[in-house]
Design an enzyme around this catalytic site. Structure first.
Site, PDB file in Angstrom:
ATOM      1  N   SER A 138       0.865  -1.460   0.066  1.00  0.00           N
ATOM      2  CA  SER A 138       0.003  -0.080   0.035  1.00  0.00           C
ATOM      3  C   SER A 138       0.890   1.179   0.221  1.00  0.00           C
ATOM      4  O   SER A 138       2.112   1.024   0.565  1.00  0.00           O
ATOM      5  CB  SER A 138      -0.760   0.079   1.091  1.00  0.00           C
ATOM      6  OG  SER A 138      -1.698   1.289   1.373  1.00  0.00           O
ATOM      7  N   TYR A 151      -1.432  -0.253  10.450  1.00  0.00           N
ATOM      8  CA  TYR A 151      -1.521  -0.703   9.127  1.00  0.00           C
ATOM      9  C   TYR A 151      -0.398  -0.283   8.165  1.00  0.00           C
ATOM     10  O   TYR A 151      -0.131  -0.947   7.423  1.00  0.00           O
ATOM     11  CB  TYR A 151      -2.949  -0.017   8.525  1.00  0.00           C
ATOM     12  CG  TYR A 151      -3.259  -0.210   7.033  1.00  0.00           C
ATOM     13  CD1 TYR A 151      -3.440  -1.747   6.848  1.00  0.00           C
ATOM     14  CD2 TYR A 151      -3.097   0.711   6.164  1.00  0.00           C
ATOM     15  CE1 TYR A 151      -3.600  -1.822   5.495  1.00  0.00           C
ATOM     16  CE2 TYR A 151      -3.401   0.452   4.812  1.00  0.00           C
ATOM     17  CZ  TYR A 151      -3.606  -1.067   4.329  1.00  0.00           C
ATOM     18  OH  TYR A 151      -3.962  -1.511   3.399  1.00  0.00           O
TER      19      TYR A 151
HETATM   20  N1  LIG Z   1      -8.609  -0.474  -0.923  1.00  0.00           N
HETATM   21  C1  LIG Z   1      -7.739   0.187  -0.826  1.00  0.00           C
HETATM   22  O1  LIG Z   1      -7.667   1.643  -0.695  1.00  0.00           O
HETATM   23  C2  LIG Z   1      -6.384  -0.473  -0.664  1.00  0.00           C
HETATM   24  C3  LIG Z   1      -6.205  -1.809  -0.382  1.00  0.00           C
HETATM   25  N2  LIG Z   1      -5.043  -2.295  -0.412  1.00  0.00           N
HETATM   26  C4  LIG Z   1      -4.677  -3.883   0.301  1.00  0.00           C
HETATM   27  O2  LIG Z   1      -5.480  -4.547  -0.727  1.00  0.00           O
HETATM   28  C5  LIG Z   1      -5.779  -6.086  -0.187  1.00  0.00           C
HETATM   29  C6  LIG Z   1      -7.266  -6.041  -0.716  1.00  0.00           C
HETATM   30  O3  LIG Z   1      -7.985  -5.039  -0.051  1.00  0.00           O
HETATM   31  P1  LIG Z   1      -9.341  -4.604  -0.687  1.00  0.00           P
HETATM   32  O4  LIG Z   1      -9.794  -5.530  -1.951  1.00  0.00           O
HETATM   33  O5  LIG Z   1      -9.447  -3.207  -1.024  1.00  0.00           O
HETATM   34  O6  LIG Z   1     -10.330  -4.767   0.535  1.00  0.00           O
HETATM   35  P2  LIG Z   1     -11.749  -5.719   0.883  1.00  0.00           P
HETATM   36  O7  LIG Z   1     -12.096  -5.496   1.992  1.00  0.00           O
HETATM   37  O8  LIG Z   1     -12.798  -5.498  -0.133  1.00  0.00           O
HETATM   38  O9  LIG Z   1     -11.186  -7.247   0.782  1.00  0.00           O
HETATM   39  C7  LIG Z   1     -10.157  -7.749   1.460  1.00  0.00           C
HETATM   40  C8  LIG Z   1     -10.297  -9.473   1.388  1.00  0.00           C
HETATM   41  O10 LIG Z   1      -9.353  -9.904   2.252  1.00  0.00           O
HETATM   42  C9  LIG Z   1      -9.938 -10.989   2.754  1.00  0.00           C
HETATM   43  N3  LIG Z   1      -9.575 -11.129   4.345  1.00  0.00           N
HETATM   44  C10 LIG Z   1      -9.194 -10.378   5.324  1.00  0.00           C
HETATM   45  N4  LIG Z   1      -9.190 -10.871   6.201  1.00  0.00           N
HETATM   46  C11 LIG Z   1      -8.661 -12.326   6.067  1.00  0.00           C
HETATM   47  C12 LIG Z   1      -8.416 -13.343   6.672  1.00  0.00           C
HETATM   48  N5  LIG Z   1      -7.955 -13.558   8.161  1.00  0.00           N
HETATM   49  N6  LIG Z   1      -8.328 -14.545   6.004  1.00  0.00           N
HETATM   50  C13 LIG Z   1      -8.562 -14.876   4.851  1.00  0.00           C
HETATM   51  N7  LIG Z   1      -8.957 -13.691   4.106  1.00  0.00           N
HETATM   52  C14 LIG Z   1      -9.226 -12.276   4.556  1.00  0.00           C
HETATM   53  C15 LIG Z   1     -11.625 -10.785   2.785  1.00  0.00           C
HETATM   54  O11 LIG Z   1     -12.024 -12.043   2.610  1.00  0.00           O
HETATM   55  P3  LIG Z   1     -13.177 -12.615   4.110  1.00  0.00           P
HETATM   56  O12 LIG Z   1     -13.459 -11.599   4.694  1.00  0.00           O
HETATM   57  O13 LIG Z   1     -14.258 -13.374   3.191  1.00  0.00           O
HETATM   58  O14 LIG Z   1     -12.165 -13.503   4.623  1.00  0.00           O
HETATM   59  C16 LIG Z   1     -11.636  -9.966   1.529  1.00  0.00           C
HETATM   60  O15 LIG Z   1     -11.647 -10.973   0.455  1.00  0.00           O
HETATM   61  C17 LIG Z   1      -5.602  -5.813   1.144  1.00  0.00           C
HETATM   62  O16 LIG Z   1      -4.417  -6.199   1.689  1.00  0.00           O
HETATM   63  C18 LIG Z   1      -5.493  -4.165   1.548  1.00  0.00           C
HETATM   64  O17 LIG Z   1      -4.595  -3.756   2.571  1.00  0.00           O
HETATM   65  C19 LIG Z   1      -3.804  -1.611  -0.411  1.00  0.00           C
HETATM   66  C20 LIG Z   1      -4.118  -0.486  -0.852  1.00  0.00           C
HETATM   67  C21 LIG Z   1      -5.030   0.240  -1.229  1.00  0.00           C
HETATM   68  O1  LIG Z   2      -3.809   0.840   1.757  1.00  0.00           O
HETATM   69  C1  LIG Z   2      -5.068   1.705   1.580  1.00  0.00           C
HETATM   70  C2  LIG Z   2      -5.027   3.011   0.912  1.00  0.00           C
HETATM   71  S1  LIG Z   2      -4.776   4.101   2.088  1.00  0.00           S
HETATM   72  O2  LIG Z   2      -6.097   4.053   2.829  1.00  0.00           O
HETATM   73  O3  LIG Z   2      -3.724   3.899   3.005  1.00  0.00           O
HETATM   74  O4  LIG Z   2      -4.757   5.306   1.142  1.00  0.00           O
END
Ligand SMILES: NC(=O)C1=CN([C@@H]2O[C@H](COP(=O)(O)OP(=O)(O)OC[C@H]3O[C@@H](n4cnc5c(N)ncnc54)[C@H](OP(=O)(O)O)[C@@H]3O)[C@@H](O)[C@H]2O)C=CC1
Ligand SMILES: O=CCS(=O)(=O)O
Length: 253
Positions: A138, A151
């Site tokens: 991120s 985070y």
């Molecule tokens: N959206 C944003 O602004 C950004 C996101 N990210 C990163 O991208 C990744 C995906 O995020 P995003 O798609 O936005 O978020 P979402 O919340 O839409 O998706 C997160 C996914 O992670 C899974 N997950 C969470 N905890 C667990 C666990 N303990 N075991 C297995 N699966 C898990 C969830 O599935 P379930 O709950 O079914 O287990 C879900 O499918 C993350 O690592 C996030 O930190 C990075 C930069 C920017």
């Molecule tokens: O990882 C997620 C993006 S932000 O919230 O840190 O800008």
């Protein structure tokens, strides 16, 4: 047919990546905790490609190791691992955050990612040339901001772990990338605010955040680069996001 293992495929980037790789004919190994969502995705995508769903919590190292070391032959060789499962919690100042929330982020974003990587490495090494590990970092892993506390630190781990893996995997043909997105509209903020839909809507309102499909496209691009190319880190933002000035603590006027 190449195969990709995607953690956190039940939502956001992971789900969009599953759809993108399916469109290109890849076999899919999809994981997440929410079984109903995995089932729905399997129903949708198995019309196009072979799909294996594994209901897994990435924090459970035994379950992760057992599932990944027993993948059916049909889903091998493993060409790409997308370490995407992750979350942010408690966007408040560090001094107001419950310790449990810090532990949850560390256990998921660091321990979970390490668990999956450790289990998948033998398979990726077997594939060798052209295999990839794509880790979701991120911008928060590089740039500090208020409320980023654990985070951001967990995503800094993802970056350094990715770089260090590169060192150890030199000569194996296995690529490693830290893909570092900025603000993207998924369920991320709903999770971060523990279900505050209004706060999530407010964050994305009136601007143009990245969409899950934008990140899925980058993941597909990274996984299909010529085998001799490794992008170490790819940071990506909407054009409507940038850095801000340093904050200064001042005496009252
Ligand atoms: N959206 C944003 O602004 C950004 C996101 N990210 C990163 O991208 C990744 C995906 O995020 P995003 O798609 O936005 O978020 P979402 O919340 O839409 O998706 C997160 C996914 O992670 C899974 N997950 C969470 N905890 C667990 C666990 N303990 N075991 C297995 N699966 C898990 C969830 O599935 P379930 O709950 O079914 O287990 C879900 O499918 C993350 O690592 C996030 O930190 C990075 C930069 C920017
Ligand atoms: O990882 C997620 C993006 S932000 O919230 O840190 O800008």
């Amino acid at each position: 047919m190449p195969s990709v293992l995607i953690t956190g495929a039940t939502s956001g980037f992971g789900k969009a990546a599953a759809q993108r790789f399916a469109k290109a004919g890849w076999s899919l190994i999809l994981t997440g905790r929410r079984v109903e969502r995995l089932k729905a995705l399997e129903e949708e995508l198995s019309k196009q490609v072979p799909v294996l769903t594994l209901a897994l919590d990435v924090r459970d190292s035994d379950a992760v190791t057992t599932a990944i070391s027993n993948l059916p032959e049909e889903f091998l060789p493993l060409t790409c691992l997308i370490n995407n499962a992750g979350l942010a919690l408690a966007p408040q100042p560090a001094q107001k955050v419950a310790l449990e929330d810090w532990h949850t982020m560390i256990d998921t974003n660091i321990t979970g990612l390490v668990n999956v990587t450790h289990a998948a490495l033998p398979l990726l090494l077997k594939t060798g040339k052209g295999a990839s590990i794509l880790n979701l970092g991120s911008v928060a892993g590089q740039w500090p901001y208020p409320g980023g506390h654990v985070y951001g630190a967990s995503k800094a781990f993802v970056q350094q772990f990715s770089y260090n893996l590169r060192c150890d995997l030199l000569g194996t043909g296995v690529r490693v990338t830290d893909l570092a997105p900025g603000m993207a509209e998924t369920e991320f903020t709903l999770v971060r605010t523990k279900g505050d839909q209004a706060a999530s809507d407010a964050l994305y309102r009136g601007t143009t955040p990245l969409q899950a499909e934008d990140i899925a496209e980058q993941l597909y691009y990274l996984a299909t680069l010529p085998a001799h190319i490794n992008i170490n880190r790819l940071e990506i933002m909407t054009v409507r996001q940038a850095w801000s000035a340093f904050a200064i603590d001042r005496d009252p006027a």
